[in-house]
Scaffold this motif. Structure first.
Motif, PDB file in Angstrom:
ATOM      1  N   ARG A 158       0.853  -1.196   0.000  1.00 15.28           N
ATOM      2  CA  ARG A 158       0.000   0.000   0.000  1.00 15.28           C
ATOM      3  C   ARG A 158       0.883   1.239   0.000  1.00 15.28           C
ATOM      4  O   ARG A 158       1.867   1.296   0.738  1.00 15.28           O
ATOM      5  N   HIS A 159       0.509   2.190  -0.819  1.00 13.09           N
ATOM      6  CA  HIS A 159       1.181   3.433  -1.175  1.00 13.09           C
ATOM      7  C   HIS A 159       2.066   3.170  -2.377  1.00 13.09           C
ATOM      8  O   HIS A 159       2.863   2.233  -2.390  1.00 13.09           O
ATOM      9  N   ARG A 160       1.876   3.971  -3.370  1.00  9.29           N
ATOM     10  CA  ARG A 160       2.483   3.721  -4.673  1.00  9.29           C
ATOM     11  C   ARG A 160       4.010   3.749  -4.622  1.00  9.29           C
ATOM     12  O   ARG A 160       4.664   3.087  -5.421  1.00  9.29           O
ATOM     13  N   GLN A 161       4.578   4.506  -3.684  1.00 11.56           N
ATOM     14  CA  GLN A 161       6.049   4.529  -3.633  1.00 11.56           C
ATOM     15  C   GLN A 161       6.641   3.213  -3.125  1.00 11.56           C
ATOM     16  O   GLN A 161       7.852   3.031  -3.153  1.00 11.56           O
ATOM     17  N   GLN A 162       5.760   2.299  -2.684  1.00  5.87           N
ATOM     18  CA  GLN A 162       6.220   0.981  -2.220  1.00  5.87           C
ATOM     19  C   GLN A 162       6.459   0.014  -3.380  1.00  5.87           C
ATOM     20  O   GLN A 162       6.897  -1.113  -3.159  1.00  5.87           O
TER      21      GLN A 162
ATOM     22  N   GLU B  94      -4.294   3.344  -3.958  1.00 11.45           N
ATOM     23  CA  GLU B  94      -2.936   3.338  -3.402  1.00 11.45           C
ATOM     24  C   GLU B  94      -2.327   1.934  -3.373  1.00 11.45           C
ATOM     25  O   GLU B  94      -1.170   1.767  -3.004  1.00 11.45           O
TER      26      GLU B  94
END
Lengths: 153, 160
Positions: free
Chosen positions: A79-83, A130
């Motif tokens: 979860r969270h696109r930067q992951q 996300e």
């Protein structure tokens, strides 16, 4: 011994979580024990992974009808696109873990090849935007003990 | 011992005829698969909504399941069966449900597969549909073995 489907799930799960690659941490360092069969529990913490066996059928080239073929599907979810890069790295470890892996603990079970690996596109509402997911499938061959025990003379 | 080299060369016209025959077999198989997908989708849609019972989905129209033009890929002829359906925001919702997603409305992980089970159910049947077309073609009638020849050849495949 009469290895069942649940035994092969346990063997795959154990291999994925405990395999230690040469240059990075095992999956369990990031996933803990959050590798679930088919679907996650409610409110599962991220990242987590889902796996299952699909397309299970009798092997095409097997006259004895004791061989099973199918695919392992593994999806790693963050979860969270930067992951995304972290999730990609976890799938790299999973690929190493299953490369040419075989076990005879559940009847002869062997991974034949990686069929596909896909970073899923960004989903939209009503999906959680996300969420990042990487999905891979492997072809396997299995001689389940619960079938082959009947081949004994 | 010197080997004699074969002088046989398939003519371009004959190659085109074989490709056209294979393409027809693939297309007919794809049409049968589309029917299976729609049948599966209608079974799911018979429930009140996908999983929560709060959001009712209508069954798909045949126009929402498309069949691509046959093309060559890695030396094989391939036809794709796919859905271009989108919601009012342009989101390809069949993909969400097929691959699984966290749904912000229901607040949990949701996955309802339509294509994969339909393909699995259809996999034992598509070779016979394909073979029937080959057998019926003028070129196919010349081939010894008839549909049995093709039923185990794996000469064609259908992808999601």
């Amino acid at each position: 011994m009469s290895a069942k489907s649940t035994d092969v799930y346990a063997a795959i799960r154990s291999r994925l979580l405990t395999f230690t690659p040469a240059v990075s941490d095992p999956l369990s360092a990031d996933l803990g024990s959050r590798l679930y069969y088919s679907s996650p529990p409610e409110n599962a913490e991220y990242p987590y992974a889902l796996f299952r066996l699909v397309g299970r059928s009798t092997g095409n080239l097997d006259d004895s009808l004791l061989e099973e073929e199918g695919s392992i599907e593994l999806t790693i979810v963050g979860r969270h696109r930067q992951q995304l890069s972290v999730i990609e790295g976890l799938m790299d470890v999973a690929e190493e873990a299953l490369l040419k892996w075989h076990t005879d603990q559940v009847g002869w079970f062997t991974i034949r090849r990686l069929l596909s690996r896909t970073t899923l596109p960004e989903f939209r509402h009503p999906a959680d935007v996300e969420i990042v997911q990487v999905r891979a499938t492997w072809r396997y061959t299995w001689w389940p003990t619960y079938r082959s025990q009947y081949a004994a003379p | 011992m010197a080997r004699r080299k074969s002088t046989y060369k398939p003519s371009a016209r004959r190659s085109a005829a074989v490709i056209a025959m294979v393409d027809k077999g693939l297309y007919e198989s794809a049409k049968a698969l589309r029917e299976e997908i729609i049948r599966t989708w209608m079974q799911v849609a018979a429930y009140p909504g996908y999983t929560s019972g709060e959001h009712v989905s209508s069954p798909p129209k045949a126009a929402e399941i498309l069949i691509s033009v046959a093309s060559s890929k890695s030396g094989k002829r391939t036809v794709n069966v796919y859905s271009p359906a989108t919601d009012e925001n342009g989101a390809p919702y069949p993909a969400f449900w097929e691959l699984g997603h966290r749904n912000v409305i229901t607040g949990r992980y949701e996955r309802v597969e339509i294509f994969r089970p339909a393909i699995e159910r259809f996999s034992s049947r598509y070779k016979s549909v394909f073979a029937k077309q080959i057998k019926a073609s003028p070129f196919g009638q010349m081939l010894e073995g008839g549909p049995e020849l093709f039923s185990t050849s794996g000469a064609a495949r259908i992808t999601e």
